[in-house]
Structure formats: C-alpha cells, structure tokens
Design an enzyme around this catalytic site. Structure first.
Site, PDB file in Angstrom:
ATOM      1  N   GLU A   1      -1.270  -9.223   4.596  1.00 57.73           N
ATOM      2  CA  GLU A   1      -1.277  -9.589   6.018  1.00 57.73           C
ATOM      3  C   GLU A   1      -2.689  -9.728   6.584  1.00 57.73           C
ATOM      4  O   GLU A   1      -2.888 -10.309   7.642  1.00 57.73           O
ATOM      5  CB  GLU A   1      -0.477  -8.558   6.832  1.00 57.73           C
ATOM      6  CG  GLU A   1      -1.111  -7.174   6.979  1.00 57.73           C
ATOM      7  CD  GLU A   1      -0.906  -6.254   5.779  1.00 57.73           C
ATOM      8  OE1 GLU A   1      -0.522  -6.751   4.712  1.00 57.73           O
ATOM      9  OE2 GLU A   1      -1.141  -5.037   5.911  1.00 57.73           O
TER      10      GLU A   1
ATOM     11  N   CYS B   1       0.835  -1.207   0.000  1.00 63.02           N
ATOM     12  CA  CYS B   1       0.000   0.000   0.000  1.00 63.02           C
ATOM     13  C   CYS B   1       0.877   1.267   0.000  1.00 63.02           C
ATOM     14  O   CYS B   1       1.522   1.558  -1.003  1.00 63.02           O
ATOM     15  CB  CYS B   1      -0.979  -0.061   1.172  1.00 63.02           C
ATOM     16  SG  CYS B   1      -2.409   1.015   0.955  1.00 63.02           S
TER      17      CYS B   1
END
Ligand code: XMP
Length: 516
Positions: free
Chosen positions: A169, A80
């Site tokens: 994650e 990100c």
C-alpha cells in the site's frame, strides 16, 4: 457490491490499503482486527486483508484474529503483522530482527504466483518491520525473498492464503497497487463496481427512499465536507425539502459568511437559514482566556442556537444530515458488516440534537463511505467551487482559538484583516495548494516599533503554515524567505495595529497545529 474486508490491527497504513484498493475500482471496508468472523462476513465479502500493526505478533496480549478466519474459505492476504499472524497460526516462527528493516528493499520472486502476475522481478518494495518470519508455517512455502534474505512473501500450498512482509500500500512500493489488484481482482474475483458516478446514483436512490416526503436539515460549516454533503442532497432531493443552516458565530474569517451563502445558492439551495448569532457567541466569551473554556462556551452556544433555530423553522420528524466521512467512523473504532449500525451508534454522539436524531433513526450521513480525497472528487463532479474543494481545514471554534487572549471585536477585526492578506498572498503566489493548513494567530503580547518618527506599541502576529496528510502530525512548510518577507511587509503596511510578524517554525509533535 463485491468488497475486500481489511482487518485492522492498528497499522499506520491500514487506511491507505483501503484507498489503494478503491483506486482500481474495488470497494473496500475496514473492520477491527479482532472482530469475530461470523459477525463481519457478509456475502459481498470476496477476500480479506490482515493489516500491519505497531505490535509484535509474539508478544502477550497483542490483537489476535479470530481463528475461524483461517477456515472461512475466502482468500486471505496478510501484510507484515498480518503475515506474521498467518505464519504463527500455521506453526511457523516469527522472530525479532537484530536491526529493524526500514525503507526500500529489493524483492526477488522465487516461485511464480498469481499474486505476482504481470510483475517483473526483482522490484523495489517498502519495508517497515522489526520482526520477520524465521520459518514459514508447515503448509506454506516462501515465494519471494528480500535482498537481506528475509522471507518477503509466502503462499499456502492448498488454500488462497498469502502473506507479504513488505507494504504494497506504500507509495514507494513498486508494483504495490498491482499486487493488491492481483489479490482483489485476480485471486478474489472482485468486480470493479466502485466509481463515484455509481456512488452518486446509489446515494440518490437511497436518499429518495430515506427522505420520502420528509424535510432534511444539514448544518453547514462552510468546509469541504458539509458543502459536498449539501451538493449531494440538492442533487438527490427537491431543493424545497433541503434546509441548510449556517451559523455565523462572529469567529469567521473575512467575507466567509457571504461566500458560504453565495456558494450554496450556486448549488441550487432554496431554503438557506443564515443565522447571525454573533452576539450570542461573543457575550459569553467576554473576558475568557482559557482555550478549553472558550471551546466549551462556543460548543454550548452552538447547541442553544441550533435548538432555537430548528424549533422555529422545521417540523417534527425532519431528518438531520451530517457530512461524516468514512475516516471519522473508522477512527472511532467502528466495525462493518452486520455490526455496523450497533457500533455506529456509539460513534461521535455529538450535540444533543445529533444524539436525539440518531436515536430516533432520523440521522443520515451520505458521505460515510468516502475518504477525504473521494469527497473532494465528488465535490468537483457535483459542481462545488474548486476553491472550496481544496480549502484548508478550519476549526469549529474559528478565530476564537487564534486570538491568544480574551476575545474582543477589535482583535477579531485585526486578525481577520491580517489573515485575509496572508491567505490571499499565498493564493496569488501559487503556494496555497502546497500547504495543508495556513493561518494567522494574534499573540497576547505587544511589541515596540517605529513608524515615521514615532514609537508605537503594536500587536504581534504569528504566521503558521504546515504540510500534513491528516493533521495528526505536521511539518513546518519550508517557506521561501522572499515570500515570507514580502507577506510580512504587506501585513504590517496594511494593518496598522500590527507592528511585528513572526513565523512559527515548530512541527507537530511537539507543538500542535493551532496555538490554543
Ligand atoms: P491541532 O491543533 O490539534 O489541530 O494540531 C489538528 C487539526 O484539528 C483542527 N482543530 C480543531 N477543529 N475544533 C475543530 O473543529 C477544535 O476545537 C479544533 N482544534 C484544532 C486544527 O485546525 C487542525 O486542522
């Protein structure tokens, strides 16, 4: 030990990246995102992950990675915000999206890459971003796209630099752990050297070296961390050299002090210092209503009692052990690598005793590389009673901040009795382990009730039960009404001073978990 370094730019899930990597046996550490690379690179680091962030990469003053990172020669994976930083550094363009992309999104792989080895595409990913890559850096190709046509992953043509828009994650990301494993093991070549069995062995030899012929003192709260630290010390060192000090402040729950003593003995403790300091805590608290004042008085009394008792029992030069966890260190903004010691000394300066021991190099923290769930697993491996390992958190000031007025022996006794019924009912009904923290509070109001033909004027008890992952935010536990009604009746039938029971339906925020 081979390791993956995670550069933290403040993303909510940075800790989770570290956890996931350890799940497949690779050691990981977290360092501040803006660290100078020369300060944090040790020969064990085999690859670096750049985390997400609440910031936008194009805003002024946002945390920036050291430019030397991109030439350090190690594989990099940006997630990100980390992905956006990689893109911008290579001359690409990052732009705000018209609408934030949040939640599940399908990812289509458009170019084979070691990052997606063994993964069938398309797969469900987890997105949470307001910016996206409009044009990749000049040396990068888009290797995957999201269903909205947004670049979902990029690869550098010559270097092992990769970026993903989604969050591997997150538990909702299909194949997320496999993607992290492909990076850490497949691309970086990390060996899987992280197991709790090895951790115990390493700690054992380290503790034996650190402690040599010295005595070690551990302060016991009765909670998971200090109990597991005690179990580890007792496993590593001769029991005669391990001193365990437990202070009964008088603010403990029913039967708690006896239970702590019993559990420590079962772990092989020989030098148990069980200090009954009820009077030394209760006297200064008399008539005090302000919660912060209560905390301060309790903290001060702890310091006095600690100092007096230590002087009575331990020789100078003893080592002080603490059950500090990895997350405690990370949350205080420490780094890893060469700077770790320097930064640690600023963390949690604690009581004067802890400070003095830290300054003298006589402080040891045998759990400081572990996450909470690893501590729990370690505890079970070391024979700690599962009931302690899965215990709800309990605040240091104890029942003092659960009596919402001045503290008296009578109120403590009422709260103790009521709370014991509440918790035992939760256990019997199989609800305890579904809840992150449950407890009772004694409210500073009385209310009218009827018992038989008489009117009486009883205390009001508040019940609290929340779910949470770390206590930072919390949701109200969705109690089955039947259980709540039965528990309430049981409490009012058994504790005659309580005339009314209420259930707290406030989440955090805006409320806090405790009432004071
Ligand atoms: P709050 O009430 O802030 O609680 O939402 C979050 C977590 O912290 C615990 N807590 C404390 N723990 N000393 C402690 O050791 C304190 O003064 C204290 N106040 C709150 C609380 O029980 C919850 O787990």
């Amino acid at each position: 030990m081979d390791r993956i370094l995670i550069l933290d730019f403040g993303g909510q899930t940075t800790q989770l990246i570290g956890r996931r990597i350890r799940d497949f046996g690779v050691y990981s550490e977290i360092a501040p995102g803006t660290s100078e690379i020369a300060d944090i690179l040790t020969p064990d680091v085999k690859g670096i992950i750049l985390s997400g962030s609440p910031h936008s990469s194009w805003e002024e003053g946002t945390p920036q990675p050291d430019p030397a990172l991109f030439d350090c020669g190690l594989p990099l994976l940006g997630i990100c915000y980390g992905f956006h930083q990689i893109t911008r550094f290579d001359g690409g363009v990052v732009k705000p999206l018209p609408h934030r992309e949040y939640g599940r999104s399908q990812v289509q792989v458009v170019q084979n890459d070691p990052l997606f080895e063994g993964i069938e595409a398309p797969f469900d990913s987890w997105m949470s971003h307001g910016d996206s890559v409009d044009a990749p850096g000049r040396n990068h190709d888009v290797i995957a796209v999201s269903e909205n046509g947004v670049p979902a992953a990029i690869a550098h043509r010559d270097k092992m630099i990769r970026g993903v828009q989604f969050h591997p994650e997150a538990s909702h990301c299909e194949h997320g752990t496999k993607i992290l494993e492909n990076f850490a093991v497949g691309i970086c070549g990390c060996q899987r050297q992280w197991t709790l069995e090895q951790y115990i062995e390493r700690q054992r030899s380290e503790l034996q070296q650190q402690a040599a012929e010295k005595d070690v003192l551990l302060l016991i709260s009765g909670g998971v961390d200090s109990t597991v630290a005690a179990a580890l010390l007792l496993k590593a060192l001769p029991a005669e050299r391990v001193w365990l000090m437990y202070v009964d402040t008088g603010m403990m729950r029913k039967g708690e002090s006896d239970e702590v003593a019993k559990n420590l003995k079962a772990l092989g403790a020989k030098n148990l210092l069980l200090i009954d300091a009820k009077d030394r805590f209760l006297q200064p608290l008399s008539g005090v209503e302000d919660p912060e004042k209560k905390r301060k008085l309790i903290g001060d009394a702890f310091i006095r009692v600690q100092e007096e008792e230590v002087a009575k029992h331990l020789p100078p030069g003893y080592l002080l052990a603490q059950g500090t966890l990895y997350t405690d260190l990370i949350e205080s903004g420490m780094g890893v690598g060469k700077n770790a010691q320097v930064i640690k000394s600023h963390h949690n300066v604690g009581t004067p005793l802890v400070r003095a021991k830290r300054d003298a190099g006589e402080l040891i923290e045998p759990l400081d590389q572990l996450y909470k769930d690893e501590v729990r697993r370690l505890g079970l491996m070391l024979g700690v009673d599962p009931a302690i390992v899965h215990r709800h958190p309990f605040p240091g000031p104890g029942l003092a901040i659960r009596i919402l007025s001045d503290i008296t022996e009578e109120k403590l006794e009422i709260l103790r009795e009521a709370d014991a019924i509440y918790i035992s009912e939760l256990r019997q009904r199989g609800l305890y382990d579904q809840i992150w923290q449950a407890f009772s509070v004694l409210l500073p109001v009385r209310s009218v009730g009827v018992t038989g033909d008489a009117r009486d004027y009883g205390f009001v008890l508040g019940l609290r039960a929340v779910t949470s992952s770390d206590g930072m935010t919390a949701d109200v536990y969705d109690f089955p009404t039947k259980d709540l009604l039965e528990i309430s009746a049981k409490i009012t039938n058994s504790v005659k001073q309580i005339g009314r029971v209420v259930y707290d339906i406030s989440s955090k925020p805006p409320a806090t978990i405790e009432w004071e």
